[in-house]
Motif scaffolding. Structure first.
Motif, short mmCIF file in Angstrom:
data_model
loop_
_atom_site.label_atom_id
_atom_site.label_comp_id
_atom_site.label_asym_id
_atom_site.label_seq_id
_atom_site.Cartn_x
_atom_site.Cartn_y
_atom_site.Cartn_z
N GLN A 1 -4.29 4.53 10.21
CA GLN A 1 -5.05 3.32 9.89
C GLN A 1 -4.46 2.10 10.59
OE1 GLN A 1 -7.94 3.29 8.13
NE2 GLN A 1 -7.70 5.48 8.34
N PHE A 2 -4.32 2.20 11.91
CA PHE A 2 -3.76 1.11 12.68
C PHE A 2 -4.90 0.37 13.38
CE2 PHE A 2 -0.26 4.42 13.08
CZ PHE A 2 0.39 3.99 11.93
N SER A 3 -5.40 -0.67 12.71
CA SER A 3 -6.53 -1.43 13.24
C SER A 3 -6.37 -2.90 12.85
CB SER A 3 -7.84 -0.89 12.69
OG SER A 3 -7.92 -1.13 11.28
N THR B 1 -7.10 -3.56 9.19
CA THR B 1 -6.01 -3.07 8.35
C THR B 1 -4.84 -4.04 8.39
OG1 THR B 1 -6.67 -0.78 8.73
CG2 THR B 1 -4.43 -1.14 7.96
N TYR B 2 -4.56 -4.60 9.57
CA TYR B 2 -3.46 -5.54 9.69
C TYR B 2 -3.76 -6.88 9.02
CZ TYR B 2 -1.44 -2.18 12.94
OH TYR B 2 -0.93 -1.05 13.51
N GLN C 1 -1.59 -9.04 1.92
CA GLN C 1 -0.72 -8.42 0.91
C GLN C 1 0.70 -8.95 1.05
OE1 GLN C 1 -0.96 -4.10 0.74
NE2 GLN C 1 -3.06 -4.24 1.47
N ALA D 1 -5.49 -7.09 6.22
CA ALA D 1 -5.20 -6.76 4.82
C ALA D 1 -3.69 -6.72 4.59
CB ALA D 1 -5.85 -5.43 4.45
N MET D 2 -2.95 -6.18 5.54
CA MET D 2 -1.50 -6.13 5.44
C MET D 2 -0.91 -7.54 5.35
SD MET D 2 1.14 -4.38 8.11
CE MET D 2 2.85 -4.07 7.66
N TRP E 1 2.24 -1.99 10.58
CA TRP E 1 2.41 -0.54 10.44
C TRP E 1 2.23 0.12 11.80
CZ3 TRP E 1 -1.02 -1.81 5.99
CH2 TRP E 1 -0.29 -1.95 4.81
N ASP F 1 0.83 -1.22 0.00
CA ASP F 1 0.00 0.00 0.00
C ASP F 1 0.85 1.26 0.00
OD1 ASP F 1 -2.46 -1.16 -0.21
OD2 ASP F 1 -2.92 -1.05 1.93
#
Length: 119
Positions: free
Chosen positions: A65-67, A70-71, A77, A73-74, A54, A7
């Motif tokens: 966007q630290f949730s 989100t992690y 990826q 999705a990280m 992140w 991202d």
């Protein structure tokens, strides 16, 4: 030290060993370093990965966007970029929540799941 672009941000990760992949996910206020002793042991049979979410360790700290979603999705990826089709996940605390949700959303991508001190 290894970094990967996810991202349009840098994510730091480390990898030990060879063999089937296993990914270690750290907890809140942690980093990949939490896993060094167990990665060292696991590397005798597995290719052990750990990355900094992140906002933690040596990964990008920009944004808010630290949730857990989100992690998740990280993580997905990260696996896609490194060509990891299927793996085992080990998560501690918040990393355990990321592992559980990722495995629930993408069961075909995970062999096993182990969580420690997960809320």
């Amino acid at each position: 030290m290894s970094v990967i672009h996810l991202d349009n941000r840098l994510a730091h990760y480390e990898v030990f060993g060879r063999g089937q992949p296993i990914i270690f996910l750290h907890s809140w206020i942690g980093s990949w370093r939490y896993w060094v002793p167990i990665m060292d042991l696991a590397s005798e049979r597995y290719r052990a990965y750990a990355f900094d979410f992140w906002g933690f360790g040596e990964s990008d700290r920009r944004g808010d966007q630290f949730s857990v979603p989100t992690y998740v999705a990280m993580l997905m990826q990260f696996m896609d970029r490194l060509g990891i089709a299927r793996t085992t996940l080990v998560g501690h605390g918040m990393g355990g929540m990321v592992a559980i949700i990722a495995a629930y959303q993408h069961p075909e991508r995970f062999n096993r799941l182990l969580t420690v001190a997960t809320p």
